[in-house]
Design an enzyme around this catalytic site. Structure first.
Site, PDB file in Angstrom:
ATOM      1  N   GLN A 140     -49.306 -15.903 -39.247  1.00 35.93           N
ATOM      2  CA  GLN A 140     -49.716 -16.166 -40.625  1.00 35.93           C
ATOM      3  C   GLN A 140     -49.052 -17.396 -41.228  1.00 35.93           C
ATOM      4  OE1 GLN A 140     -47.816 -12.305 -41.790  1.00 35.93           O
ATOM      5  NE2 GLN A 140     -47.245 -13.429 -43.645  1.00 35.93           N
ATOM      6  N   CYS A 146     -50.241 -11.422 -44.898  1.00 35.37           N
ATOM      7  CA  CYS A 146     -50.170 -10.332 -43.925  1.00 35.37           C
ATOM      8  C   CYS A 146     -51.300  -9.327 -44.127  1.00 35.37           C
ATOM      9  CB  CYS A 146     -48.821  -9.642 -44.016  1.00 35.37           C
ATOM     10  SG  CYS A 146     -48.434  -8.975 -45.663  1.00 35.37           S
ATOM     11  N   HIS A 303     -45.352  -5.221 -46.401  1.00 37.46           N
ATOM     12  CA  HIS A 303     -45.904  -5.982 -45.284  1.00 37.46           C
ATOM     13  C   HIS A 303     -47.059  -5.223 -44.640  1.00 37.46           C
ATOM     14  CE1 HIS A 303     -46.037  -8.969 -42.183  1.00 37.46           C
ATOM     15  NE2 HIS A 303     -45.628  -8.169 -41.228  1.00 37.46           N
ATOM     16  N   ASN A 323     -48.061  -7.328 -35.091  1.00 37.02           N
ATOM     17  CA  ASN A 323     -47.609  -8.096 -36.232  1.00 37.02           C
ATOM     18  C   ASN A 323     -48.325  -9.440 -36.259  1.00 37.02           C
ATOM     19  OD1 ASN A 323     -46.153  -8.738 -38.524  1.00 37.02           O
ATOM     20  ND2 ASN A 323     -44.142  -8.651 -37.553  1.00 37.02           N
TER      21      ASN A 323
END
Length: 359
Positions: A140, A146, A303, A323
């Site tokens: 990102q 996120c 997140h 992630n």
């Protein structure tokens, strides 16, 4: 990101050819100054002047000392590592990356539909990567997007399951165009609101078709979620009625998993990748490198990530989490987080606000 010249560049090429654990061992035997210089070369970090370099060196030294101290203690379920965030204070790191907007669900706590409620005979392990439903790790960049990466990972998963085609979809379209509700591009957003946008937008285009810096993107100038030049939040005309031949990257709805229920989350993940919010503000999360994460994180959701599986290693159950911080963080971009903990919210609040799209 700028790159060092000459020797630094050559050293970068040599180090990047090594596995991350080999790089850690290489840096381990050097003085702290040498470790910082070689870390700068490895990650292409350049500072504007000697003063900034000294400030960042002090932060780097403090972080590395904490990492070394943590790893020196035996019997830990996970290890920390010196990654691309090593010259950032934890509060700087959180403010740049973690922009999920935590929210309360429907007033009164009335649960919505949950299609997997009566699912039984769940597999003991699940890894949607092996089933071809997970795209490669993305990054990102210096953007609090996120939420977009979490939502897109879930949509990519259900799209593959419904069409048998794994398509990398555009987080950038969400960052640029989804401006309703709580979604505010790099300033943060919600996965559920992203799902709503995708439904109203009749799908998302592919990542390769929605690229900044082309003739279609003439407007402006702020840094986007992929570290490139982004436009203002204005949907370009060329995307109107856009159709990718042979691809239907659309969803018809979404559902929230019953909150604070890891068993319900397992039922959902056994059927498709799921968007979740977590508290990723802890120092050990910033520098997680490998193993099953059992850190002392809280429940202040900040997140967005995606759960793409679950399993067990040496008697410890875990969630497999994708992630959006690049492959140099964690286990090639993934983290295994302890599953079935004593608190109902799950480790780092992972069971508090899960949701998934419906094809």
């Amino acid at each position: 990101m700028d790159h060092c010249l000459c020797v630094g560049f050559v050293f970068t090429l040599l180090l990047t050819a090594l596995p991350s654990h080999s790089t850690a061992r290489t840096l381990q035997g050097l003085s702290m100054k040498q470790r910082h210089d070689q870390w700068m070369a490895l990650y292409g970090r350049v500072y504007k002047d000697a003063s900034e370099k000294e400030i960042r060196f002090k932060i780097f030294r403090e972080n590395v000392q904490r990492i070394d101290s943590f790893n020196a203690v035996g019997n830990k379920a996970y290890k920390l590592g010196i990654n691309q965030f090593a010259d950032l204070r934890n509060e700087e790191f959180r403010s740049r990356r973690n922009r999920f907007k935590a929210h309360m669900r429907e007033a009164g706590g009335v649960a919505g539909p949950f299609r997997y409620e009566n699912t039984s005979a769940l597999p003991s392990t699940m890894d949607w990567r092996k089933e071809g439903a997970v795209t490669p790790i993305k990054d990102q960049g210096q953007c609090g997007s996120c939420w977009a990466f979490s939502a897109v990972a879930a949509v990519e998963g259900i799209t593959q399951l419904s069409t048998k085609n794994l398509i990398s979809l555009s987080e950038q379209e969400l960052v640029d165009c989804d401006t309703k509700g709580e979604d505010e591009g790099c300033q943060g957003g919600l996965m559920d609101d992203a799902f709503k946008f995708i439904i109203q937008n009749k799908g998302l285009t592919t990542e390769t078709n929605y690229v900044t810096g082309t003739k279609h993107h003439q407007d402006t100038s702020a840094e986007d979620s992929l570290g490139r030049t982004a436009r203002t939040h204005k949907k370009p005309l060329w995307l109107k009625d856009f159709v990718v031949p042979g691809v239907v990257p659309q969803i018809t709805g979404y559902e929230d998993v019953p909150a604070n229920n890891e068993s319900a989350l397992m039922k959902a993940v056994a059927n498709q990748p799921v968007s979740v919010a977590i508290d990723a503000g802890d120092f050990s999360f910033q520098f997680y490198q490998s193993g099953i994460f059992t850190g002392a994180c809280g429940k202040q959701l900040d997140h967005g990530v995606a759960v793409v599986g679950y399993g067990e290693t040496n008697g410890t159950k875990y969630w497999l989490v994708k992630n959006s911080w690049g492959t140099q963080w964690g286990e090639q971009g993934y983290i295994r987080m302890q599953k079935d903990v004593s608190t109902k919210e799950g480790l780092c609040g992972i069971a508090m606000q899960p949701s998934y799209p419906i094809a």
